[in-house]
Design an enzyme around this catalytic site. Structure first.
Site, PDB file in Angstrom:
ATOM      1  N   ALA A  51      -3.160   1.913  -8.981  1.00  0.00           N
ATOM      2  CA  ALA A  51      -4.434   3.466  -8.153  1.00  0.00           C
ATOM      3  C   ALA A  51      -5.579   3.010  -9.070  1.00  0.00           C
ATOM      4  O   ALA A  51      -6.464   4.119  -9.067  1.00  0.00           O
ATOM      5  CB  ALA A  51      -3.821   4.156  -7.678  1.00  0.00           C
TER       6      ALA A  51
ATOM      7  N   ASN B 226       1.056  -1.364  -4.689  1.00  0.00           N
ATOM      8  CA  ASN B 226      -0.731  -2.208  -5.022  1.00  0.00           C
ATOM      9  C   ASN B 226      -0.794  -2.475  -6.126  1.00  0.00           C
ATOM     10  O   ASN B 226      -0.946  -4.391  -6.767  1.00  0.00           O
ATOM     11  CB  ASN B 226      -1.854  -1.862  -5.043  1.00  0.00           C
ATOM     12  CG  ASN B 226      -3.018  -2.268  -5.788  1.00  0.00           C
ATOM     13  OD1 ASN B 226      -3.130  -3.589  -4.887  1.00  0.00           O
ATOM     14  ND2 ASN B 226      -3.096  -1.823  -6.579  1.00  0.00           N
TER      15      ASN B 226
ATOM     16  N   SER C 115      -1.297 -11.345  -1.413  1.00  0.00           N
ATOM     17  CA  SER C 115      -2.857 -12.448  -1.539  1.00  0.00           C
ATOM     18  C   SER C 115      -2.685 -14.111  -0.676  1.00  0.00           C
ATOM     19  O   SER C 115      -1.927 -14.164  -0.372  1.00  0.00           O
ATOM     20  CB  SER C 115      -2.646 -12.990  -2.910  1.00  0.00           C
ATOM     21  OG  SER C 115      -3.580 -13.789  -3.565  1.00  0.00           O
TER      22      SER C 115
ATOM     23  N   TYR D 155       1.924 -16.117 -10.544  1.00  0.00           N
ATOM     24  CA  TYR D 155       1.946 -15.213  -9.197  1.00  0.00           C
ATOM     25  C   TYR D 155       1.984 -15.752  -7.914  1.00  0.00           C
ATOM     26  O   TYR D 155       1.599 -15.120  -6.647  1.00  0.00           O
ATOM     27  CB  TYR D 155       0.143 -14.554  -9.959  1.00  0.00           C
ATOM     28  CG  TYR D 155      -1.126 -14.472  -8.710  1.00  0.00           C
ATOM     29  CD1 TYR D 155      -0.637 -12.668  -9.150  1.00  0.00           C
ATOM     30  CD2 TYR D 155      -1.905 -14.610  -7.533  1.00  0.00           C
ATOM     31  CE1 TYR D 155      -1.379 -11.850  -8.779  1.00  0.00           C
ATOM     32  CE2 TYR D 155      -2.318 -13.677  -7.027  1.00  0.00           C
ATOM     33  CZ  TYR D 155      -2.072 -12.453  -7.210  1.00  0.00           C
ATOM     34  OH  TYR D 155      -3.469 -11.459  -7.138  1.00  0.00           O
TER      35      TYR D 155
ATOM     36  N   ALA E 279       4.293 -17.458  -6.488  1.00  0.00           N
ATOM     37  CA  ALA E 279       5.220 -17.077  -6.408  1.00  0.00           C
ATOM     38  C   ALA E 279       6.036 -16.070  -5.889  1.00  0.00           C
ATOM     39  O   ALA E 279       6.038 -15.803  -4.434  1.00  0.00           O
ATOM     40  CB  ALA E 279       6.599 -17.475  -6.932  1.00  0.00           C
ATOM     41  N   ALA E 280       5.375 -14.677  -7.043  1.00  0.00           N
ATOM     42  CA  ALA E 280       6.017 -13.678  -6.077  1.00  0.00           C
ATOM     43  C   ALA E 280       5.094 -13.714  -4.914  1.00  0.00           C
ATOM     44  O   ALA E 280       5.433 -12.705  -3.788  1.00  0.00           O
ATOM     45  CB  ALA E 280       4.718 -12.846  -7.339  1.00  0.00           C
ATOM     46  N   LYS E 281       3.364 -13.725  -4.680  1.00  0.00           N
ATOM     47  CA  LYS E 281       2.245 -12.779  -3.846  1.00  0.00           C
ATOM     48  C   LYS E 281       3.247 -13.338  -2.602  1.00  0.00           C
ATOM     49  O   LYS E 281       3.228 -13.068  -1.207  1.00  0.00           O
ATOM     50  CB  LYS E 281       1.733 -12.607  -3.993  1.00  0.00           C
ATOM     51  CG  LYS E 281       0.579 -12.461  -4.981  1.00  0.00           C
ATOM     52  CD  LYS E 281       0.353 -11.462  -4.570  1.00  0.00           C
ATOM     53  CE  LYS E 281      -0.583 -10.727  -5.881  1.00  0.00           C
ATOM     54  NZ  LYS E 281       0.000  -8.966  -5.646  1.00  0.00           N
TER      55      LYS E 281
ATOM     56  N   ILE F  59     -11.537 -10.847  -4.490  1.00  0.00           N
ATOM     57  CA  ILE F  59     -11.969  -9.283  -4.325  1.00  0.00           C
ATOM     58  C   ILE F  59     -12.555  -9.012  -5.919  1.00  0.00           C
ATOM     59  O   ILE F  59     -12.359  -9.590  -6.714  1.00  0.00           O
ATOM     60  CB  ILE F  59     -11.525  -7.986  -4.154  1.00  0.00           C
ATOM     61  CG1 ILE F  59     -10.758  -8.412  -2.720  1.00  0.00           C
ATOM     62  CG2 ILE F  59     -11.517  -7.448  -3.814  1.00  0.00           C
ATOM     63  CD1 ILE F  59     -10.852  -8.992  -1.244  1.00  0.00           C
TER      64      ILE F  59
END
Length: 247
Positions: free
Chosen positions: A13, A90, A142, A155, A157-159, A188
Site C-alpha cells: 500500500a 495488492n 492483471s 508475472y 503465471a502468477a496473475k 495503469i
C-alpha cells in the site's frame, strides 16, 4: 462512509494502486493497515493522505512471501482492532525477461510475492472472517494473467494463478458470508508503467479502445464497490478494468 468502523489490511500500500486503494477505503471510513516492504517514506505518505481525509491507520513492514511476517502482521492488527473485515492483496513485483534469460530466482521471486503472498495473507485472515461470518477479500490480478505477455511468463503465471485461487477460495468461503473477488487491471499509470519507453506506450495505447492508460483511482473505486454493501451479491468473479484492451 460506507465502510465506517471496518478494518482493512492492504498489502503493497505504499504506492500506486495499493496507495489509491488504501486512501479510497479510508475515505469511506475504514481503518487501514498500510503494509509495505521497502520504503517507509512512501508508506508514510500513504498514511498522511489517509489522515488528511480524517481517516486513521497504521504502518506495518512485512514481506508477504514470508509466512512468519504475514502471520505476525495479521495478529497485531487483530489484537489492535479486534477483527479484520477487509483484505486487499495488492503486493506485487515484476522481473520481466524472456524465458531463455529468466533465472530461477526471477521466477520464484515473482511467484512468491504475487501468488504465494496472497495465499499466505488469505490463510492468515480467513479463520477470523469465518468465525465472525463476514468479510471481504479482493485479490489484485492483471489482464496479463489472461492475455499473456512476452517477457512476462512469471508475472502472467502468477496473475493467472490469482484468478483460479480467487474462484476456489470463493467456493470455500461463500457459505460463511465471506465474499472473495479479484480485479484484473490493464495498463495503469504507476511506477510499473512509468518505465515504458514512449514508443511502447504509444503502441499499447493504440490497442486500448479508450485510447489511454487507467489511473490507480479507477481500480480503487472498484475495490470500494466490492467491499461495500453495493457489491454484496458479487462473489467469485474477476472484474476486468482495462479500457477495453482484452475484449
Amino acid at each position: 462512509m460506507r465502510l465506517k468502523d471496518q478494518t482493512a489490511l492492504v498489502t503493497g500500500a505504499s504506492r500506486g494502486i495499493g496507495r489509491a486503494v488504501a486512501v479510497a477505503l479510508a475515505a469511506e471510513g475504514a481503518y487501514i493497515l498500510v503494509n509495505y516492504q521497502n520504503s517507509i517514506d512512501s508508506a508514510t505518505e500513504t498514511l498522511k493522505q489517509i489522515q488528511s481525509l480524517g481517516g486513521d491507520g497504521m504502518l506495518y513492514k512485512a514481506d508477504v512471501s514470508k509466512v512468519d511476517e504475514v502471520e505476525s502482521m495479521v495478529q497485531q492488527l487483530k489484537q489492535l482492532r479486534g477483527s479484520i473485515d477487509i483484505l486487499v492483496n495488492n503486493a506485487g513485483i515484476t522481473r520481466d525477461k524472456l524465458l531463455m534469460r529468466m533465472s530461477e530466482e526471477d521466477w520464484d521471486s515473482v511467484l512468491d510475492t504475487n501468488l504465494k503472498g496472497a495465499f499466505l495473507s488469505c490463510r492468515a485472515v480467513a479463520p477470523m472472517m469465518i468465525k465472525q461470518r463476514s468479510g471481504v477479500i479482493v485479490n489484485i490480478g492483471s489482464v496479463i494473467g489472461a492475455m499473456g505477455g512476452a517477457g512476462q511468463a512469471n508475472y502472467s503465471a502468477a496473475k493467472a494463478g490469482i484468478e483460479g485461487f480467487t474462484r476456489s477460495l470463493a467456493r470455500e468461503l461463500g457459505s460463511r458470508n465471506v465474499r472473495v473477488n479479484a480485479i484484473a487491471p490493464g495498463f495503469i499509470e504507476t511506477d510499473m508503467t512509468d518505465v515504458l519507453k514512449l514508443d511502447m506506450r504509444e503502441a499499447i495505447q493504440k490497442q486500448i479502445p479508450l485510447g489511454r492508460f487507467g489511473k490507480p483511482e479507477d481500480i480503487a473505486n472498484a475495490v470500494v464497490y466490492l467491499c461495500s454493501d453495493a457489491g454484496s451479491y458479487v462473489h467469485g468473479t474477476v472484474l476486468t478494468i482495462d479500457g477495453g484492451l482484452s475484449m
